[in-house]
Motif scaffolding. Structure first.
Motif, PDB file in Angstrom:
ATOM      1  N   SER A 327      60.267  30.872  39.207  1.00  0.00           N
ATOM      2  CA  SER A 327      60.789  30.406  37.922  1.00  0.00           C
ATOM      3  C   SER A 327      61.076  28.908  37.943  1.00  0.00           C
ATOM      4  O   SER A 327      60.698  28.172  37.019  1.00  0.00           O
ATOM      5  CB  SER A 327      62.063  31.188  37.573  1.00  0.00           C
ATOM      6  N   TRP A 328      61.725  28.450  39.018  1.00  0.00           N
ATOM      7  CA  TRP A 328      62.014  27.021  39.120  1.00  0.00           C
ATOM      8  C   TRP A 328      60.745  26.200  39.291  1.00  0.00           C
ATOM      9  O   TRP A 328      60.644  25.087  38.757  1.00  0.00           O
ATOM     10  CB  TRP A 328      62.958  26.760  40.290  1.00  0.00           C
ATOM     11  N   LEU A 329      59.779  26.735  40.029  1.00  0.00           N
ATOM     12  CA  LEU A 329      58.526  25.998  40.212  1.00  0.00           C
ATOM     13  C   LEU A 329      57.802  25.820  38.891  1.00  0.00           C
ATOM     14  O   LEU A 329      57.323  24.717  38.576  1.00  0.00           O
ATOM     15  CB  LEU A 329      57.619  26.728  41.215  1.00  0.00           C
ATOM     16  N   MET A 330      57.736  26.876  38.084  1.00  0.00           N
ATOM     17  CA  MET A 330      57.042  26.783  36.806  1.00  0.00           C
ATOM     18  C   MET A 330      57.797  25.885  35.831  1.00  0.00           C
ATOM     19  O   MET A 330      57.211  24.991  35.204  1.00  0.00           O
ATOM     20  CB  MET A 330      56.869  28.178  36.198  1.00  0.00           C
ATOM     21  N   GLY A 331      59.106  26.093  35.703  1.00  0.00           N
ATOM     22  CA  GLY A 331      59.880  25.252  34.794  1.00  0.00           C
ATOM     23  C   GLY A 331      59.898  23.803  35.233  1.00  0.00           C
ATOM     24  O   GLY A 331      59.766  22.881  34.418  1.00  0.00           O
ATOM     25  N   GLY A 332      60.027  23.575  36.543  1.00  0.00           N
ATOM     26  CA  GLY A 332      60.029  22.212  37.060  1.00  0.00           C
ATOM     27  C   GLY A 332      58.701  21.512  36.888  1.00  0.00           C
ATOM     28  O   GLY A 332      58.653  20.313  36.580  1.00  0.00           O
ATOM     29  N   SER A 333      57.602  22.245  37.064  1.00  0.00           N
ATOM     30  CA  SER A 333      56.272  21.648  36.906  1.00  0.00           C
ATOM     31  C   SER A 333      56.057  21.163  35.478  1.00  0.00           C
ATOM     32  O   SER A 333      55.574  20.047  35.247  1.00  0.00           O
ATOM     33  CB  SER A 333      55.188  22.665  37.286  1.00  0.00           C
ATOM     34  N   VAL A 334      56.416  22.002  34.514  1.00  0.00           N
ATOM     35  CA  VAL A 334      56.268  21.610  33.109  1.00  0.00           C
ATOM     36  C   VAL A 334      57.179  20.422  32.799  1.00  0.00           C
ATOM     37  O   VAL A 334      56.772  19.461  32.126  1.00  0.00           O
ATOM     38  CB  VAL A 334      56.582  22.794  32.182  1.00  0.00           C
ATOM     39  N   ALA A 335      58.393  20.451  33.315  1.00  0.00           N
ATOM     40  CA  ALA A 335      59.332  19.360  33.053  1.00  0.00           C
ATOM     41  C   ALA A 335      58.828  18.039  33.631  1.00  0.00           C
ATOM     42  O   ALA A 335      58.890  16.990  32.967  1.00  0.00           O
ATOM     43  CB  ALA A 335      60.707  19.702  33.629  1.00  0.00           C
ATOM     44  N   VAL A 336      58.329  18.067  34.854  1.00  0.00           N
ATOM     45  CA  VAL A 336      57.824  16.833  35.477  1.00  0.00           C
ATOM     46  C   VAL A 336      56.601  16.310  34.718  1.00  0.00           C
ATOM     47  O   VAL A 336      56.461  15.103  34.506  1.00  0.00           O
ATOM     48  CB  VAL A 336      57.489  17.072  36.960  1.00  0.00           C
ATOM     49  N   MET A 337      55.724  17.218  34.306  1.00  0.00           N
ATOM     50  CA  MET A 337      54.559  16.799  33.530  1.00  0.00           C
ATOM     51  C   MET A 337      54.993  16.076  32.247  1.00  0.00           C
ATOM     52  O   MET A 337      54.447  15.017  31.889  1.00  0.00           O
ATOM     53  CB  MET A 337      53.711  18.018  33.175  1.00  0.00           C
ATOM     54  N   LEU A 338      55.992  16.603  31.576  1.00  0.00           N
ATOM     55  CA  LEU A 338      56.455  15.994  30.328  1.00  0.00           C
ATOM     56  C   LEU A 338      57.170  14.669  30.580  1.00  0.00           C
ATOM     57  O   LEU A 338      56.969  13.691  29.850  1.00  0.00           O
ATOM     58  CB  LEU A 338      57.391  16.970  29.607  1.00  0.00           C
ATOM     59  N   LEU A 339      58.003  14.610  31.616  1.00  0.00           N
ATOM     60  CA  LEU A 339      58.764  13.390  31.890  1.00  0.00           C
ATOM     61  C   LEU A 339      57.861  12.256  32.380  1.00  0.00           C
ATOM     62  O   LEU A 339      58.086  11.087  32.054  1.00  0.00           O
ATOM     63  CB  LEU A 339      59.855  13.676  32.926  1.00  0.00           C
ATOM     64  N   THR A 340      56.848  12.586  33.167  1.00  0.00           N
ATOM     65  CA  THR A 340      55.916  11.538  33.588  1.00  0.00           C
ATOM     66  C   THR A 340      55.114  11.011  32.402  1.00  0.00           C
ATOM     67  O   THR A 340      54.760   9.830  32.369  1.00  0.00           O
ATOM     68  CB  THR A 340      54.960  12.059  34.673  1.00  0.00           C
ATOM     69  N   THR A 341      54.854  11.860  31.428  1.00  0.00           N
ATOM     70  CA  THR A 341      54.192  11.392  30.208  1.00  0.00           C
ATOM     71  C   THR A 341      55.093  10.401  29.468  1.00  0.00           C
ATOM     72  O   THR A 341      54.618   9.398  28.927  1.00  0.00           O
ATOM     73  CB  THR A 341      53.853  12.575  29.291  1.00  0.00           C
ATOM     74  N   VAL A 342      56.407  10.671  29.470  1.00  0.00           N
ATOM     75  CA  VAL A 342      57.367   9.739  28.858  1.00  0.00           C
ATOM     76  C   VAL A 342      57.268   8.369  29.520  1.00  0.00           C
ATOM     77  O   VAL A 342      57.297   7.324  28.853  1.00  0.00           O
ATOM     78  CB  VAL A 342      58.803  10.285  28.978  1.00  0.00           C
ATOM     79  N   VAL A 343      57.128   8.349  30.856  1.00  0.00           N
ATOM     80  CA  VAL A 343      57.049   7.086  31.594  1.00  0.00           C
ATOM     81  C   VAL A 343      55.733   6.369  31.336  1.00  0.00           C
ATOM     82  O   VAL A 343      55.686   5.135  31.246  1.00  0.00           O
ATOM     83  CB  VAL A 343      57.231   7.349  33.105  1.00  0.00           C
ATOM     84  N   VAL A 344      54.654   7.114  31.182  1.00  0.00           N
ATOM     85  CA  VAL A 344      53.328   6.512  31.009  1.00  0.00           C
ATOM     86  C   VAL A 344      53.166   5.875  29.634  1.00  0.00           C
ATOM     87  O   VAL A 344      52.527   4.814  29.502  1.00  0.00           O
ATOM     88  CB  VAL A 344      52.228   7.560  31.250  1.00  0.00           C
ATOM     89  N   LEU A 345      53.722   6.480  28.607  1.00  0.00           N
ATOM     90  CA  LEU A 345      53.464   6.021  27.241  1.00  0.00           C
ATOM     91  C   LEU A 345      53.740   4.529  27.024  1.00  0.00           C
ATOM     92  O   LEU A 345      52.922   3.842  26.399  1.00  0.00           O
ATOM     93  CB  LEU A 345      54.263   6.864  26.243  1.00  0.00           C
ATOM     94  N   PRO A 346      54.855   3.962  27.498  1.00  0.00           N
ATOM     95  CA  PRO A 346      55.088   2.524  27.258  1.00  0.00           C
ATOM     96  C   PRO A 346      54.097   1.614  27.960  1.00  0.00           C
ATOM     97  O   PRO A 346      54.028   0.424  27.626  1.00  0.00           O
ATOM     98  CB  PRO A 346      56.513   2.304  27.808  1.00  0.00           C
ATOM     99  N   THR A 347      53.352   2.137  28.925  1.00  0.00           N
ATOM    100  CA  THR A 347      52.371   1.295  29.625  1.00  0.00           C
ATOM    101  C   THR A 347      51.073   1.157  28.855  1.00  0.00           C
ATOM    102  O   THR A 347      50.225   0.336  29.222  1.00  0.00           O
ATOM    103  CB  THR A 347      52.043   1.878  31.012  1.00  0.00           C
ATOM    104  N   LEU A 348      50.918   1.930  27.784  1.00  0.00           N
ATOM    105  CA  LEU A 348      49.652   1.931  27.058  1.00  0.00           C
ATOM    106  C   LEU A 348      49.513   0.695  26.184  1.00  0.00           C
ATOM    107  O   LEU A 348      50.493   0.157  25.666  1.00  0.00           O
ATOM    108  CB  LEU A 348      49.526   3.197  26.212  1.00  0.00           C
ATOM    109  N   GLU A 349      48.271   0.292  25.995  1.00  0.00           N
ATOM    110  CA  GLU A 349      47.952  -0.942  25.281  1.00  0.00           C
ATOM    111  C   GLU A 349      48.443  -0.921  23.835  1.00  0.00           C
ATOM    112  O   GLU A 349      48.835  -1.940  23.278  1.00  0.00           O
ATOM    113  CB  GLU A 349      46.431  -1.155  25.328  1.00  0.00           C
ATOM    114  N   ASP A 350      48.420   0.265  23.217  1.00  0.00           N
ATOM    115  CA  ASP A 350      48.753   0.325  21.788  1.00  0.00           C
ATOM    116  C   ASP A 350      50.199   0.769  21.531  1.00  0.00           C
ATOM    117  O   ASP A 350      50.561   1.088  20.401  1.00  0.00           O
ATOM    118  CB  ASP A 350      47.790   1.262  21.056  1.00  0.00           C
ATOM    119  N   TYR A 351      51.024   0.777  22.566  1.00  0.00           N
ATOM    120  CA  TYR A 351      52.417   1.240  22.398  1.00  0.00           C
ATOM    121  C   TYR A 351      53.189   0.361  21.421  1.00  0.00           C
ATOM    122  O   TYR A 351      53.912   0.862  20.555  1.00  0.00           O
ATOM    123  CB  TYR A 351      53.112   1.258  23.760  1.00  0.00           C
TER     124      TYR A 351
END
Length: 419
Positions: A327-351
């Protein structure tokens, strides 16, 4: 006199002696720093190279699926970090300096041979197999360092500072991994963990200083595509995890439904990455490129870990509550995927062109990550956990879709028009 246009003369090329042509093809030097080919496309050789990593990641994910524990997760994270560092070096070298010639092909195929041998030992890296893995990894780093050095010696003096620093870190990595061969399994894993964190941290800083006042551009559409292809590679582990779970479990309507819901989580990973991150060029300057590159490590790791968790999710489909570790592995995996997307977005050229849209999406992603962690903590039945995580991923994508429509059009289309 005829009014018709004269016939074009045949194009003739000077014949090259066989020996000279062969030497040029086999020993053509790599492109120097600054000689970035912005018009090329991803080659079949690069796709073939990436496929080898499917086996490596598959072995690591299979081991995690058999031992979902803190130790198993830590071992998986360290091994995945080693794999990703090797992939990053091979990918960036080809992107910045590779050619379509015999020299480049030969070196890549040698890398692939070493990677295939490494795959034999990755599954039991926390045992005596780790000794052989460490030796092979040191050889791989030595080969990659030779490639980077072959560029360094051709570079203009004013462009050598950053490559020199990069080479020093690579040589240090060779020494560390080679020195870990005689150590005990636990100590060796600890050394590898320090190496992964230190290598990424130091190279992150080097890349920031390199891009502070860039003398030439390095970001290309092919680079962005290669990183996207690597995410697709690890998404394959989600499919494999579901299939393995269904294969090893007595199938019923509930088990099959749980498997399909788990597979749909993989679809949610892809959909969010494809529409939020994929094919968007990162910025060239400052810390943006470094952040974009190195955030892909935990992002890809989270997706692969989620694939490993699929096996346990399906195998325990008839349980009233999902096992704690799964349960923690699945919930944590989804959470990390979403949070890393939060970090990536400001690096994009069109942000900066659509700040309100992006910032609202970031808030939604953080809220969804919290929801995913709460789902993992609450440990509902496997089918309900899978459905909850799927709805969390769908909600983030749907929110972004609606937000962008309110802007007048999809950001994907605007990004394409601005290039």
């Amino acid at each position: 006199m005829s009014d018709s246009a004269p016939e074009p003369r045949p194009v003739t090329t000077e014949a090259v002696p066989l020996g000279t042509g062969t030497r040029r093809w086999l020993f053509h030097p790599p492109r120097r720093h600054g000689e970035v080919d912005t018009s090329r496309s991803v080659s079949f050789l690069e796709l073939f190279y990436d496929l080898v990593y499917v086996v490596l990641i598959g072995q690591a994910a299979h081991t995690l699926a058999e031992d979902i524990s803190w130790r198993g997760a830590a071992t998986f994270a360290v091994i995945f970090g080693l794999i990703w560092i090797a992939w990053l070096n091979g990918t960036l070298f080809y992107e910045l300096h590779g050619r379509e010639d015999g020299h480049t092909r030969s070196l890549i195929f040698v890398q692939m041979l070493l990677l295939c041998l490494m795959a034999v030992y990755v599954g039991h890296a926390d045992s005596d197999d780790g000794r052989v893995l460490a030796a092979l990894y040191a050889l791989l780093l030595a080969l990659l360092s030779y490639q980077w050095y072959s560029v360094y010696r051709l570079d203009l003096p004013e462009l050598r500072r950053t490559p020199r620093r990069y080479l020093i870190v690579m040589v240090a990595g060779i020494i560390v991994t080679a020195a870990s061969v005689p150590l005990s399994a636990d100590v060796r894993l600890a050394v590898w963990a320090v190496f992964v964190v230190a290598w990424c941290g130091v190279e992150f800083v080097i890349l920031i200083f390199w891009r502070r006042r860039p003398s030439y551009d390095v970001v290309t559409e092919t680079m962005v595509e290669r990183f996207g292809l690597f995410i697709i590679i690890v998404l394959g582990e989600v499919v494999i995890g579901v299939v393995n779970g269904l294969t090893d479990t007595e199938r019923s309507a509930l088990v099959t439904t749980t498997g399909l819901l788990g597979l749909a989580i993989g679809f949610g990973f892809w959909w969010n990455y494809a529409d939020l991150v994929s094919r968007r060029l990162p910025r060239e300057t400052g810390h943006y490129l470094a952040t974009w590159i190195f955030t892909h490590l935990p992002m890809a790791m989270a997706v692969a870990a989620g694939g490993a968790g699929m096996v346990g999710l399906v195998e325990h489909a008839t349980d009233h509550r999902t096992p704690v570790a799964v349960s923690w592995l699945m919930g944590g995996s989804v959470a990390v995927m979403l949070l890393t997307t939060v970090v990536v977005l400001p690096t994009l050229e069109d942000y900066d062109r659509y700040p309100s849209a992006y910032k609202s999406v970031q808030v939604a992603l953080v809220a969804a990550a919290v929801a995913a962690l709460l789902a993992g903590w609450s440990r509902p039945a496997p089918w309900l956990l899978a459905l909850t995580l799927l709805l969390v991923l769908f909600a983030t994508w749907a929110f972004a879709f609606v937000r962008w429509l309110r802007q007048g059009s999809l950001i994907n289309e605007r990004s394409a028009e601005s290039r």
